[in-house]
Structures are given as C-alpha cells and as structure tokens.
Write an enzyme that holds these catalytic residues in place. Sequence first.
Site, PDB file in Angstrom:
ATOM      1  N   TRP A  10     -11.314   1.997  -4.679  1.00  0.00           N
ATOM      2  CA  TRP A  10     -12.724   1.916  -5.109  1.00  0.00           C
ATOM      3  C   TRP A  10     -12.952   2.465  -6.518  1.00  0.00           C
ATOM      4  CZ3 TRP A  10     -16.229   3.632  -0.359  1.00  0.00           C
ATOM      5  CH2 TRP A  10     -16.191   2.610   0.603  1.00  0.00           C
ATOM      6  N   HIS A  96      -1.712   5.652 -11.132  1.00  0.00           N
ATOM      7  CA  HIS A  96      -2.383   4.387 -11.477  1.00  0.00           C
ATOM      8  C   HIS A  96      -2.364   4.195 -12.998  1.00  0.00           C
ATOM      9  CE1 HIS A  96      -5.450   1.325 -11.951  1.00  0.00           C
ATOM     10  NE2 HIS A  96      -5.251   1.023 -10.689  1.00  0.00           N
ATOM     11  N   GLU A 144       1.702  -3.043 -10.303  1.00  0.00           N
ATOM     12  CA  GLU A 144       0.428  -3.462 -10.892  1.00  0.00           C
ATOM     13  C   GLU A 144       0.614  -3.786 -12.371  1.00  0.00           C
ATOM     14  OE1 GLU A 144      -2.968  -1.978  -8.276  1.00  0.00           O
ATOM     15  OE2 GLU A 144      -2.652  -0.497  -9.834  1.00  0.00           O
TER      16      GLU A 144
HETATM   17  P1  PGA Z   1      -8.492  -4.971  -9.623  1.00  0.00           P
HETATM   18  O1  PGA Z   1      -7.860  -3.499  -9.593  1.00  0.00           O
HETATM   19  O2  PGA Z   1      -8.264  -5.560  -8.262  1.00  0.00           O
HETATM   20  O3  PGA Z   1      -9.933  -4.731  -9.923  1.00  0.00           O
HETATM   21  O4  PGA Z   1      -7.787  -5.715 -10.685  1.00  0.00           O
HETATM   22  C1  PGA Z   1      -6.604  -3.248  -9.048  1.00  0.00           C
HETATM   23  C2  PGA Z   1      -6.180  -1.878  -9.454  1.00  0.00           C
HETATM   24  O5  PGA Z   1      -6.359  -1.508 -10.630  1.00  0.00           O
HETATM   25  O6  PGA Z   1      -5.728  -1.079  -8.648  1.00  0.00           O
END
Ligand code: PGA
Length: 222
Positions: A10, A96, A144
């Site tokens: 979130w 992240h 990611e």
């Molecule tokens: P997003 O974010 O689905 O809004 O691209 C993913 C994340 O950054 O963990």
Amino acid sequence: MGSTFIVANWKSNKTVAQTKDWFAQISSFKFSVSNKQIIICPSFTQLELVNKLINEYNLPFKVGAQDVSVFEQGAHTGEVSAEQIKEFAEYVIIGHSERRAAGETDKQIEIKIKEVLSLGMEPILCVQNEQTPIPQGVRIVAYEPPNAISTSGPDAKATDPKDVIKTVLEIKSKNPQLKVIYGGSVNGANVNSFTKMEEIDGVLPGAASLDPKEFAEIIKNA
Ligand code: PGA
C-alpha cells in the site's frame, strides 16, 4: 510455501477511514484463496487496524510491514524496530527500490534481514535485477524492475513475463530454494500472465492493490 503469493504494497497510502472502507468493500467480493497466500502490507500506522479488520471480516489474509529499522528497540527517534513490528506482522518487505533510491544500502538491508529473521518473521526482499545481493536466510524475493513500477492503470507497462522469467531463473539458479515473485504494474488484467508461469511464485502489486475491486480481481485471476 507452495502457494502463489499476492503481496499488496500500500506504500504511503490510506488513512484509518480509507482502510476501513477498503476492508468493507473487499469483504463483499467473492474470490477463492485456495493455494494463494495473500499478504497486506499497510503503513506502520495501519498495522493494528488491518489485523483487527482481518479478524472482524474473517478474511484469509496475512499482514506484512513495508520496512523495519536497522536498530533494535531503544533510543532511536522515529524508527520502528523489528520487535515492535513483530506484534502485528508475519512478513516484512525489505529493500524496496523506492527505499534504495532514498539511500538505503545493501549493508543496511542485510542488517534488517537479520533482525527480522531473528524474531521469526519472513522478509520479502526486493531486488532490481539478478545482481542484487541476497543475504542468507532470505526465502522470498520480489523481482521489481524499477522501470515497471508505478505505471499501473489502463496504460500499465508491466515487464513482459518472458523477460521476467529470464531474471527469475538467474536468481533461482544461485539458490533453487528461493520463491521469486514479480512486482511492477501488476493489475487484475495482467496478473495471470505472471502467475500462470511455473517459475514465478507470485506478485507484488502496489497501486492496483489500493482499489478493493481491482485487488479482488487480482486475487480471482492470479
Ligand atoms: P506498482 O508498485 O504495482 O504500483 O507498480 C509495485 C511496487 O513498487 O512494489
């Protein structure tokens, strides 16, 4: 850990009222969660409330935090220690790319992972590519690619699942026990293109997880 992970990040969103509204709405949708591990990761301020609402609505969701302090409990103003998080969360997202961009280092990430593991929580380590170091003890990695993050919406530009698989396999080749999930503009329409691939163990949606209808679609289609 054979199930498909769906990790809702979130980020810095949702007030108390908005969190209550999200739960009231999501509980009205029908979806099957068999073989799915759904983890909701709100801000620290919403951790207690999210636990309460999961119980109240009897939802099969687990709770995760979005970060943890490098420091243990003590005189560290503004920090939230692993011991404090442990009261509310089984999982913790660590490393992240938005935090790395703000200056978080691999060394700090390693310390955070140790803290989390030592208290029996499960870290979800975000990596940007196959070269990101993966500290010992990590069992779940979220791949990611930074250019795929935050493009959600009708023009979502998630990475091509075939390209995701290449990196996932490179990560797994060094540690076959790892679960590797994908994050970056995942939504209800594209989630299955990732989760149907045997090599990909789940997804980590950000923006799309904020909308209960869209998140219910993600769960349904995953
Ligand atoms: P997003 O974010 O689905 O809004 O691209 C993913 C994340 O950054 O963990």
